[in-house]
Design a protein around this motif. Structure first.
Motif, PDB file in Angstrom:
ATOM      1  N   ARG A 151      13.171 -21.729 -32.928  1.00 54.04           N
ATOM      2  CA  ARG A 151      13.423 -20.488 -33.664  1.00 54.04           C
ATOM      3  C   ARG A 151      12.669 -20.491 -34.992  1.00 54.04           C
ATOM      4  O   ARG A 151      12.070 -19.487 -35.389  1.00 54.04           O
ATOM      5  N   LEU A 152      12.688 -21.631 -35.686  1.00 54.16           N
ATOM      6  CA  LEU A 152      12.002 -21.740 -36.970  1.00 54.16           C
ATOM      7  C   LEU A 152      10.492 -21.580 -36.810  1.00 54.16           C
ATOM      8  O   LEU A 152       9.857 -20.810 -37.554  1.00 54.16           O
ATOM      9  N   THR A 153       9.894 -22.283 -35.880  1.00 52.82           N
ATOM     10  CA  THR A 153       8.446 -22.206 -35.705  1.00 52.82           C
ATOM     11  C   THR A 153       8.024 -20.826 -35.200  1.00 52.82           C
ATOM     12  O   THR A 153       6.975 -20.307 -35.599  1.00 52.82           O
ATOM     13  N   SER A 154       8.847 -20.234 -34.350  1.00 53.92           N
ATOM     14  CA  SER A 154       8.527 -18.891 -33.855  1.00 53.92           C
ATOM     15  C   SER A 154       8.562 -17.873 -34.984  1.00 53.92           C
ATOM     16  O   SER A 154       7.727 -16.964 -35.058  1.00 53.92           O
ATOM     17  N   LEU A 155       9.541 -18.015 -35.890  1.00 50.58           N
ATOM     18  CA  LEU A 155       9.633 -17.102 -37.033  1.00 50.58           C
ATOM     19  C   LEU A 155       8.425 -17.261 -37.946  1.00 50.58           C
ATOM     20  O   LEU A 155       7.827 -16.268 -38.379  1.00 50.58           O
ATOM     21  N   LEU A 156       8.038 -18.507 -38.244  1.00 45.64           N
ATOM     22  CA  LEU A 156       6.868 -18.730 -39.093  1.00 45.64           C
ATOM     23  C   LEU A 156       5.614 -18.130 -38.465  1.00 45.64           C
ATOM     24  O   LEU A 156       4.800 -17.500 -39.152  1.00 45.64           O
ATOM     25  N   ALA A 157       5.466 -18.324 -37.165  1.00 49.31           N
ATOM     26  CA  ALA A 157       4.291 -17.789 -36.481  1.00 49.31           C
ATOM     27  C   ALA A 157       4.281 -16.271 -36.543  1.00 49.31           C
ATOM     28  O   ALA A 157       3.230 -15.646 -36.780  1.00 49.31           O
ATOM     29  N   LEU A 215       9.579  -4.353 -41.538  1.00 49.92           N
ATOM     30  CA  LEU A 215      10.773  -4.267 -40.706  1.00 49.92           C
ATOM     31  C   LEU A 215      11.979  -4.844 -41.431  1.00 49.92           C
ATOM     32  O   LEU A 215      11.843  -5.665 -42.343  1.00 49.92           O
ATOM     33  N   TYR A 216      13.151  -4.413 -41.010  1.00 51.42           N
ATOM     34  CA  TYR A 216      14.365  -5.103 -41.429  1.00 51.42           C
ATOM     35  C   TYR A 216      14.452  -6.420 -40.667  1.00 51.42           C
ATOM     36  O   TYR A 216      13.893  -6.561 -39.577  1.00 51.42           O
ATOM     37  N   LEU A 217      15.179  -7.363 -41.257  1.00 54.90           N
ATOM     38  CA  LEU A 217      15.276  -8.685 -40.658  1.00 54.90           C
ATOM     39  C   LEU A 217      15.746  -8.617 -39.213  1.00 54.90           C
ATOM     40  O   LEU A 217      15.195  -9.291 -38.334  1.00 54.90           O
ATOM     41  N   ARG A 218      16.743  -7.814 -38.946  1.00 54.19           N
ATOM     42  CA  ARG A 218      17.308  -7.766 -37.591  1.00 54.19           C
ATOM     43  C   ARG A 218      16.337  -7.159 -36.584  1.00 54.19           C
ATOM     44  O   ARG A 218      16.558  -7.231 -35.385  1.00 54.19           O
ATOM     45  N   GLN A 219      15.250  -6.559 -37.068  1.00 53.15           N
ATOM     46  CA  GLN A 219      14.255  -5.992 -36.171  1.00 53.15           C
ATOM     47  C   GLN A 219      13.178  -6.997 -35.781  1.00 53.15           C
ATOM     48  O   GLN A 219      12.379  -6.718 -34.884  1.00 53.15           O
ATOM     49  N   VAL A 220      13.132  -8.136 -36.458  1.00 48.61           N
ATOM     50  CA  VAL A 220      12.079  -9.109 -36.167  1.00 48.61           C
ATOM     51  C   VAL A 220      12.266  -9.642 -34.740  1.00 48.61           C
ATOM     52  O   VAL A 220      13.334 -10.175 -34.398  1.00 48.61           O
ATOM     53  N   PRO A 221      11.245  -9.526 -33.885  1.00 47.24           N
ATOM     54  CA  PRO A 221      11.394  -9.878 -32.466  1.00 47.24           C
ATOM     55  C   PRO A 221      11.239 -11.370 -32.194  1.00 47.24           C
ATOM     56  O   PRO A 221      10.329 -11.815 -31.470  1.00 47.24           O
ATOM     57  N   VAL A 222      12.115 -12.172 -32.788  1.00 44.87           N
ATOM     58  CA  VAL A 222      12.144 -13.610 -32.544  1.00 44.87           C
ATOM     59  C   VAL A 222      13.455 -13.940 -31.857  1.00 44.87           C
ATOM     60  O   VAL A 222      14.532 -13.627 -32.374  1.00 44.87           O
ATOM     61  N   GLU A 223      13.370 -14.551 -30.718  1.00 44.01           N
ATOM     62  CA  GLU A 223      14.565 -14.823 -29.915  1.00 44.01           C
ATOM     63  C   GLU A 223      15.551 -15.701 -30.682  1.00 44.01           C
ATOM     64  O   GLU A 223      15.179 -16.732 -31.252  1.00 44.01           O
ATOM     65  N   GLY A 224      16.811 -15.274 -30.703  1.00 39.88           N
ATOM     66  CA  GLY A 224      17.871 -16.058 -31.332  1.00 39.88           C
ATOM     67  C   GLY A 224      17.989 -15.884 -32.827  1.00 39.88           C
ATOM     68  O   GLY A 224      18.887 -16.443 -33.449  1.00 39.88           O
ATOM     69  N   LEU A 225      17.076 -15.122 -33.436  1.00 41.62           N
ATOM     70  CA  LEU A 225      17.120 -14.941 -34.885  1.00 41.62           C
ATOM     71  C   LEU A 225      18.215 -13.951 -35.261  1.00 41.62           C
ATOM     72  O   LEU A 225      18.312 -12.879 -34.674  1.00 41.62           O
ATOM     73  N   ASP A 226      19.040 -14.309 -36.221  1.00 43.20           N
ATOM     74  CA  ASP A 226      20.040 -13.386 -36.733  1.00 43.20           C
ATOM     75  C   ASP A 226      20.215 -13.627 -38.225  1.00 43.20           C
ATOM     76  O   ASP A 226      19.713 -14.609 -38.781  1.00 43.20           O
ATOM     77  N   THR A 227      20.928 -12.709 -38.856  1.00 41.69           N
ATOM     78  CA  THR A 227      21.058 -12.749 -40.312  1.00 41.69           C
ATOM     79  C   THR A 227      21.739 -14.030 -40.773  1.00 41.69           C
ATOM     80  O   THR A 227      21.307 -14.668 -41.737  1.00 41.69           O
ATOM     81  N   LYS A 228      22.810 -14.431 -40.103  1.00 40.85           N
ATOM     82  CA  LYS A 228      23.547 -15.625 -40.526  1.00 40.85           C
ATOM     83  C   LYS A 228      22.671 -16.864 -40.440  1.00 40.85           C
ATOM     84  O   LYS A 228      22.713 -17.728 -41.317  1.00 40.85           O
ATOM     85  N   TRP A 229      21.884 -16.961 -39.366  1.00 36.95           N
ATOM     86  CA  TRP A 229      21.007 -18.126 -39.202  1.00 36.95           C
ATOM     87  C   TRP A 229      20.006 -18.196 -40.351  1.00 36.95           C
ATOM     88  O   TRP A 229      19.795 -19.245 -40.941  1.00 36.95           O
ATOM     89  N   LEU A 230      19.406 -17.059 -40.688  1.00 41.23           N
ATOM     90  CA  LEU A 230      18.365 -17.057 -41.707  1.00 41.23           C
ATOM     91  C   LEU A 230      18.933 -17.185 -43.114  1.00 41.23           C
ATOM     92  O   LEU A 230      18.301 -17.780 -43.984  1.00 41.23           O
ATOM     93  N   GLU A 231      20.117 -16.638 -43.366  1.00 37.18           N
ATOM     94  CA  GLU A 231      20.701 -16.711 -44.706  1.00 37.18           C
ATOM     95  C   GLU A 231      20.863 -18.158 -45.157  1.00 37.18           C
ATOM     96  O   GLU A 231      20.776 -18.453 -46.353  1.00 37.18           O
ATOM     97  N   LYS A 232      21.104 -19.058 -44.220  1.00 34.04           N
ATOM     98  CA  LYS A 232      21.261 -20.472 -44.547  1.00 34.04           C
ATOM     99  C   LYS A 232      19.920 -21.174 -44.734  1.00 34.04           C
ATOM    100  O   LYS A 232      19.888 -22.319 -45.190  1.00 34.04           O
ATOM    101  N   ARG A 233      18.833 -20.488 -44.387  1.00 35.28           N
ATOM    102  CA  ARG A 233      17.530 -21.149 -44.357  1.00 35.28           C
ATOM    103  C   ARG A 233      16.447 -20.388 -45.118  1.00 35.28           C
ATOM    104  O   ARG A 233      15.254 -20.629 -44.905  1.00 35.28           O
ATOM    105  N   THR A 234      16.838 -19.448 -45.967  1.00 35.86           N
ATOM    106  CA  THR A 234      15.825 -18.664 -46.664  1.00 35.86           C
ATOM    107  C   THR A 234      14.923 -19.544 -47.533  1.00 35.86           C
ATOM    108  O   THR A 234      13.704 -19.338 -47.595  1.00 35.86           O
ATOM    109  N   ALA A 235      15.508 -20.525 -48.220  1.00 32.73           N
ATOM    110  CA  ALA A 235      14.704 -21.401 -49.077  1.00 32.73           C
ATOM    111  C   ALA A 235      13.710 -22.198 -48.240  1.00 32.73           C
ATOM    112  O   ALA A 235      12.548 -22.372 -48.633  1.00 32.73           O
TER     113      ALA A 235
END
Length: 411
Positions: free
Chosen positions: A147-153, A163-183
């Motif tokens: 999920r992390l590498t797909s998002l970076l790519a 786009l809004y975050l929830r529109q990003v077409p990366v499988e399994g990506l959601d707001t809660k997952w990213l909120e913990k990993r924004t840094a």
């Protein structure tokens, strides 16, 4: 046994410290190999003084199995003759060190993922950033790593998607997952772009994503004000939309907690703003608040004073209420514990009395991490104190206006 003679357990402890201190550097190819750890060499005096201990030491190394090579050497002693003794443990690479200290799986996983990413993105800055994120490489589940590498790519391919975050077409990506990993995501993305982030301080801006509009919840505590917006009294909307409301309040109450704001009674000419927390600086976007007499009522804890200090940026005329030492001490039975105190900062917008309470809270003058939440206070008494504070700020404002008007009159 002489202290200089190291048993396998002692060498393992030494290597644990070495691994913890140097594994990041090893990941990017640092270190000098093979790594040689001296086991200590007994003298003839050592052997004669405690032959059983020296024999136990030598036997322990001769019986040792596992990664690395125990190197022995022949030593000639004047009275004891020639003996083969272990002299050092030789480890060929970081993988062997990791195996010795029980980190083989983590090291292998981190190394494989590191190579995968630097081959995909051969950027020098990324190597250093990834090394500093060893735990991510070593411990992320397979799904999280993909999920992390797909998002970076995706962010690299779409630097300004809008786009809004929830529109990003990366499988399994959601707001809660990213909120913990924004840094983490921001740091890796800056490394990929060889950027220090000075031009893109905001995470959404850095990622080229649309930031959700900041929403503010207000209550119009006055029938006349409600009539200006179709009778609505409880409103929540993006701050930019609230800024266009045709309001001219006589005073504003800012409360830290939602329940407190919802419980407020009608107060002529007054707007209540609720639950802004650290986003209280958004008040600066509401033009109909500028210069309006304001009262701030928050929890008596370190974060409450931090928010008060921040609120005085856009509303320097704000006066605090029920955030003094007298209120705190009078409600000792209702005290709670602040989960963690805010940093020890110099809040230059607090009054001397407010700063004294803040500093005493940090110092534990009344006990460790003391806090008094605003909704714990006796409600009738609290409302009475609030109304009195509103009267004071309104009268002070009227007096200031009168002085200004008098000064403007021609002589």
């Amino acid at each position: 046994m002489p202290k200089k003679l190291l048993l396998p357990e002692a060498v393992r402890d030494l290597l644990v410290r070495r691994f913890n201190n140097q594994h990041q550097a090893w990941l990017i190819g640092g270190g000098s190999w093979p790594l040689v750890v001296s086991l200590g060499i007994p003298t003839e005096k050592d052997i004669a003084g405690d032959p059983q201990a020296v024999r136990a030491w030598a036997d322990a190394w001769q019986a040792r199995t596992g990664p690395g090579r125990v190197v022995c050497e022949e030593r000639q002693f004047a009275r004891l003759g020639r003996h083969s003794l272990p002299v050092h443990l030789e480890l060929s690479d970081a993988g062997q060190v990791a195996a010795v200290v029980g980190q083989a799986r983590r090291w292998t996983t981190a190394s494989e993922r590191f190579r995968e990413l630097v081959e995909r993105w051969p950027v020098p800055a990324l190597r250093a950033e990834l090394a500093s994120r060893f735990d991510v490489l070593a411990d992320y589940s397979k799904d999280d790593f993909i999920r992390l590498t797909s998002l970076l790519a995706w962010l690299e391919r779409n630097p300004k998607s809008g786009l809004y975050l929830r529109q990003v077409p990366v499988e399994g990506l959601d707001t809660k997952w990213l909120e913990k990993r924004t840094a983490l995501v921001a740091a890796l993305l800056r490394a990929l772009r060889n950027s220090d982030g000075s031009e893109e301080a905001d995470f959404h801006e850095l990622c080229g994503l649309r930031k959700p509009a900041h929403r503010v919840r207000i209550r119009l505590l006055c029938p006349s004000l409600r009539s200006l917006v179709g009778g609505l009294g409880d409103l929540e909307a993006p701050v930019g939309e609230l800024a266009s409301l045709p309001l001219r309040p006589k005073s504003v109450v800012i409360v830290e907690n939602l329940e407190t704001g919802l419980a407020l009674p009608d107060i002529p000419g007054t707007v209540a703003i609720m639950r802004l927390g650290n986003a209280v600086s958004a008040l600066g976007a509401l033009p109909w608040l500028q210069g309006v007499p304001a009262v701030y009522w928050g929890d008596i804890d370190t974060h409450g004073f931090a928010i008060l200090n921040r609120a005085r940026g856009p509303l320097p005329q704000s006066r605090s209420v029920l955030m003094d030492e007298e209120t705190l001490v009078a409600h000792r039975a209702l005290w709670g514990l602040e989960a963690s105190q805010c940093s020890d900062l110099q809040f230059d917008r607090l009054t001397l009395d407010e700063r004294a309470v803040y500093q005493n809270l940090r110092a534990g003058t009344w006990g460790p991490r003391v806090r008094l939440e605003q909704e714990r206070l006796d409600w009738p008494s609290a409302v009475e104190a609030l109304m009195s504070a509103l009267d004071d700020v309104q009268h002070a404002s009227t007096a200031d206006e009168a002085k200004f008007a008098e000064a403007a009159l021609p002589n």
